[in-house]
Design an enzyme around this catalytic site. Structure first.
Site, short mmCIF file in Angstrom:
data_model
loop_
_atom_site.label_atom_id
_atom_site.label_comp_id
_atom_site.label_asym_id
_atom_site.label_seq_id
_atom_site.Cartn_x
_atom_site.Cartn_y
_atom_site.Cartn_z
N LYS A 160 0.82 -1.21 0.00
CA LYS A 160 0.00 0.00 0.00
C LYS A 160 0.85 1.26 0.00
CE LYS A 160 -2.62 0.21 3.54
NZ LYS A 160 -1.86 1.10 4.43
N THR A 162 3.97 1.50 -1.02
CA THR A 162 4.65 1.52 -2.31
C THR A 162 3.73 2.02 -3.41
OG1 THR A 162 6.01 -0.34 -1.58
CG2 THR A 162 5.96 0.10 -3.94
N ARG A 184 2.37 8.98 6.68
CA ARG A 184 2.71 9.10 8.09
C ARG A 184 4.21 8.91 8.33
NH1 ARG A 184 -0.79 4.47 10.32
NH2 ARG A 184 -0.37 3.75 8.20
N LYS A 195 8.50 -5.31 10.93
CA LYS A 195 7.96 -4.79 9.68
C LYS A 195 8.99 -4.06 8.83
CE LYS A 195 4.40 -1.60 7.97
NZ LYS A 195 5.31 -0.58 7.42
N ALA A 414 -3.27 2.50 12.96
CA ALA A 414 -4.67 2.38 12.57
C ALA A 414 -5.43 1.35 13.39
CB ALA A 414 -4.78 2.02 11.09
N PHE A 445 -3.30 0.17 7.48
CA PHE A 445 -3.83 -1.19 7.50
C PHE A 445 -4.93 -1.37 6.44
CE2 PHE A 445 -2.18 -1.34 12.05
CZ PHE A 445 -1.08 -2.08 11.70
N PHE A 525 3.01 -9.17 -8.88
CA PHE A 525 4.17 -10.00 -8.55
C PHE A 525 4.44 -10.95 -9.72
CE2 PHE A 525 3.38 -8.28 -4.47
CZ PHE A 525 4.51 -8.46 -3.70
N TRP A 554 6.71 -0.97 -8.48
CA TRP A 554 7.86 -1.45 -7.69
C TRP A 554 9.06 -1.67 -8.61
CZ3 TRP A 554 10.57 -6.16 -7.72
CH2 TRP A 554 11.46 -6.34 -6.64
#
Length: 701
Positions: A160, A162, A184, A195, A414, A445, A525, A554
């Site tokens: 998200k 990215t 954020r 993470k 979140a 999230f 992907f 990406w």
């Protein structure tokens, strides 16, 4: 890669760097071009480490192996941008980020219309932007407002952040529309824990990613200081009240540094709250002295905890006051991670510094033994907390790899707070891009949490009207919602893909309930098959999405998200009718049940541990018009993390309810939600170090 160069007075230069081994074309800079000295000098040396130097009439050479690019032409009003040369295979995030020297942040600011007096530089790659900009641009029409959300997160990833950055690069650098991303500030807990950072990834990143993921401009540290000042004030006040008479306590409270007697400005606010219309300490009666001086805090009701921005499981519950000078006044408390502080939630919802100050004063830390709320204003601490956070109200300006401007501001989680960046940053960005521009603001999230809170809490507080939603999904994450593991998800499985799409479909339906168009971005992907992609597209459109588009940002940067950007622009050209899910006047119980049934798909709600009585008390205390901020697992539409896909008809259990009076919301706890994460067996910090050969940080992700 290079087809000539044309430049005119007062435009930005266009440079492109070729990968190693390709011939270096010669070009001539026209003599009419005179770049502003504050942006690029006539002779532009690039860092020697990258093996590139640009001189007028000189050939360009390049020997750095990661496909770096220099500033490229920016359209009028867009500021400088750069052209990426993307490599295959894609290098690591930090290698890509460090191979791209940030453009001068002053140039970025000037390019989007920010004036010198509104810029406070933090080095060459970050700047704080003054709120005076909002006064100057108050009559400027807003741009288009878009929230980027996602399906419920899985261990296989959705991308998200990215996608937010890649889409901003696409709209700004490729579609030539004024565009800002608003994200954020990441907590250092996840950065050094499991993470990792939150700068995006691949060729869609915020840079410098080291500054973004670590200290930034210091906002989180300032929030930590403000939070802990209030925590210290609580225990100090209880200590002094327990060891002094009313007269002695009042005398010390009203004696200033010069030995005179007066009330501090914060004390005047407490007198007004008590209905005492006096400003001279000598005029108070004995009864008024007791009422003023004694907060009489009930230790069992204190909800304010200390914070630190490190995952530290052993600080979740602690005992304080063990020192001999504290005279046995011990109590149990604990630490939260800094971004869980109400101070962070307040920063993200404040509209200006005055509003921040007012909200600080309304923070409720507990109750007196008589059952009355005790606030930060009562403790005389709200003004000092505001001073500590005064610079925090200014958003931090950064940039993407392609030079698109980014506002970094706020960082509430979140799952335990509203999970969105600040109202101030969004307002600034909307004014700067103007009516033809786009602002992309990321919600934390899954869309059941970050998007729902964006609409019902953030937009309610700001009054801003969103124009579109982007929901991010990956096919392998959808398969995870069907029960497949990482290896199984690499193989084509149309049945599992369709089953997992139930999660995406519910989020699309939820977004449509707010009356705004939805575009789904499939973050591609290499294992995805054409059949799976077409299946997801069909199901998304059938569920009500305006379009569902494949994204490859990406690997390809903004160029890989152009199709998403084009779909979004088309979607926002259609009529929309934004509406909130519930009105202010609805009872707290009905608000909770509306969110649980309409957004999560619950069949019923059960109130445990006296939470229904707490809600009734909050109604009596005047919190009834607050929006609801659910605290629940992010991994499921339900409150049970094990329920994947689209569970329906389940019962939600409200185990506790708390109020954030300063932030202005009530938050029910739907399960055991930790406000202090722990470290895994192998945390991310094992990989992070300093390379003294290259003078760079290594291992950040």
């Amino acid at each position: 890669f290079f087809s000539g160069l044309t430049m005119f007075p007062h435009t930005y230069p266009s440079y492109t760097v070729l990968p190693t081994g390709l011939p270096a074309p010669a070009y001539t800079v026209p003599t009419v071009y005179t770049p502003p000295a504050s942006l690029y000098p006539p002779v532009v040396p690039y860092p020697a480490a990258f093996g590139a130097t640009l001189l007028p009439t000189a050939a360009m050479t390049y020997s750095y192996p990661l496909g770096m690019a220099l500033p490229a032409v920016g359209s009028a009003g867009l500021g400088p941008t750069r052209t990426l040369v993307c490599l295959d295979p894609v290098p690591s995030d930090i290698e890509i980020a460090q191979a791209h020297e940030p453009l001068d942040i002053g140039a970025i600011a000037q390019g989007v219309g920010i004036t010198d007096p509104e810029i406070s530089l933090y080095g060459k790659s970050q700047a704080k932007i003054s709120l005076k900009l909002l006064d100057r641009l108050k009559d400027q029409p807003d741009g288009k407002y878009v929230v980027v959300a996602g399906i419920n997160p899985t261990p296989l990833g959705e991308g998200k952040s990215t996608t937010t950055i890649g889409l901003a690069q696409a709209i700004g650098a490729h579609l030539k529309r004024k565009c800002f991303a608003a994200v954020r500030q990441p907590s250092q807990g996840p950065t050094f824990g499991i993470k990792g950072g939150a700068a995006g990834g691949g060729y869609a990143q915020v840079i410098p990613m080291e500054d973004f993921n670590l200290h930034g401009t210091g906002d989180i540290h300032a929030i930590q200081a403000a939070n802990n000042l209030l925590a210290a004030a609580i225990d100090a006040r209880m200590f002094h009240e327990n060891t002094q008479s009313d007269a002695a306590l009042f005398r010390r409270l009203t004696t200033n540094n010069s030995g005179g007697r007066d009330f501090a400005s914060s004390m005047i606010k407490r007198l007004q709250k008590l209905g005492i219309d006096k400003t001279d300490p000598a005029e108070l009666t004995a009864e008024e002295i007791t009422r003023f001086a004694r907060l009489d805090i009930d230790p069992a009701t204190i909800t304010w905890r200390r914070v630190t921005d490190t995952n530290d499981r052993f600080m979740r519950e602690i005992t304080i006051g063990e020192g001999k000078n504290e005279k046995g006044m011990t109590r149990k408390t604990g630490y939260d991670i800094t971004v869980a502080s109400e101070c962070m939630a307040i920063l993200a919802l404040a509209t200006d510094l005055r509003d921040l100050r007012d909200r600080m004063g309304r923070i409720v830390i507990g109750q007196s033994k008589a059952g009355e709320n005790v606030t930060a204003e009562d403790l005389g601490c709200a003004g000092a907390m505001t001073v500590l956070m005064a610079k925090c109200v200014e958003p931090t300006l950064m940039q993407t790899l392609e030079g698109t401007p980014v506002f970094v501001h706020g960082g509430p989680f979140a799952n335990i707070a509203q999970g969105n960046s600040s109202i101030i940053a969004d307002r600034m960005a909307l004014k700067l891009v103007g009516p033809d521009g786009v602002v992309l603001t990321e919600a934390g999230f899954g869309a059941d949490m970050g998007m729902e809170k964006f609409f019902n809490i953030k937009c309610r507080a700001s009054g801003l009207q969103p124009n579109g939603v982007v929901i991010v999904a990956t096919i392998r994450a959808l398969k995870s919602h069907a029960g497949l593991d990482a290896e199984q998800a690499k193989k084509e499985d149309l049945e599992a893909t369709e089953k997992g799409c139930s999660n995406m479909v519910k989020h699309i339906e939820n977004a449509r309930k707010f009356g705004v168009p939805v575009v789904v971005a499939i973050n591609k992907f290499k294992f995805d098959t054409e059949a799976e992609i077409e299946l997801v597209k069909g199901l998304a459109v059938k569920a009500g999405a305006f379009d569902c588009v494949l994204a490859t940002h990406w690997a390809e940067g903004g160029a890989g998200a152009v199709a998403v950007g084009e779909a979004l622009l088309r979607a926002m050209a259609t009529p929309s009718d934004f509406k909130l899910l519930y009105p202010d006047e609805m009872s707290l119980v009905d608000k909770i049940e509306t969110v649980c049934k309409e957004i999560y798909g619950a069949g019923s709600v059960e109130y445990l541990n006296g939470s229904d009585e707490t809600l009734a008390k909050y109604e009596r205390l005047g919190f009834g018009k607050f929006p609801i901020c659910m605290a629940k697992t992010q991994y499921s539409l339900s409150a049970d993390a094990s329920l994947k896909g689209r569970p329906e008809g389940f019962t939600v259990q409200v185990k506790d309810v708390r109020a954030s009076a300063g932030a202005g919301f009530v938050y029910p706890l739907l399960g055991e939600i930790s406000t202090m994460p722990g470290l895994p067996t192998r945390p991310g910090f094992y990989n992070i170090d300093y390379d003294f050969e290259t003078d760079r940080i290594v291992g950040l992700s």
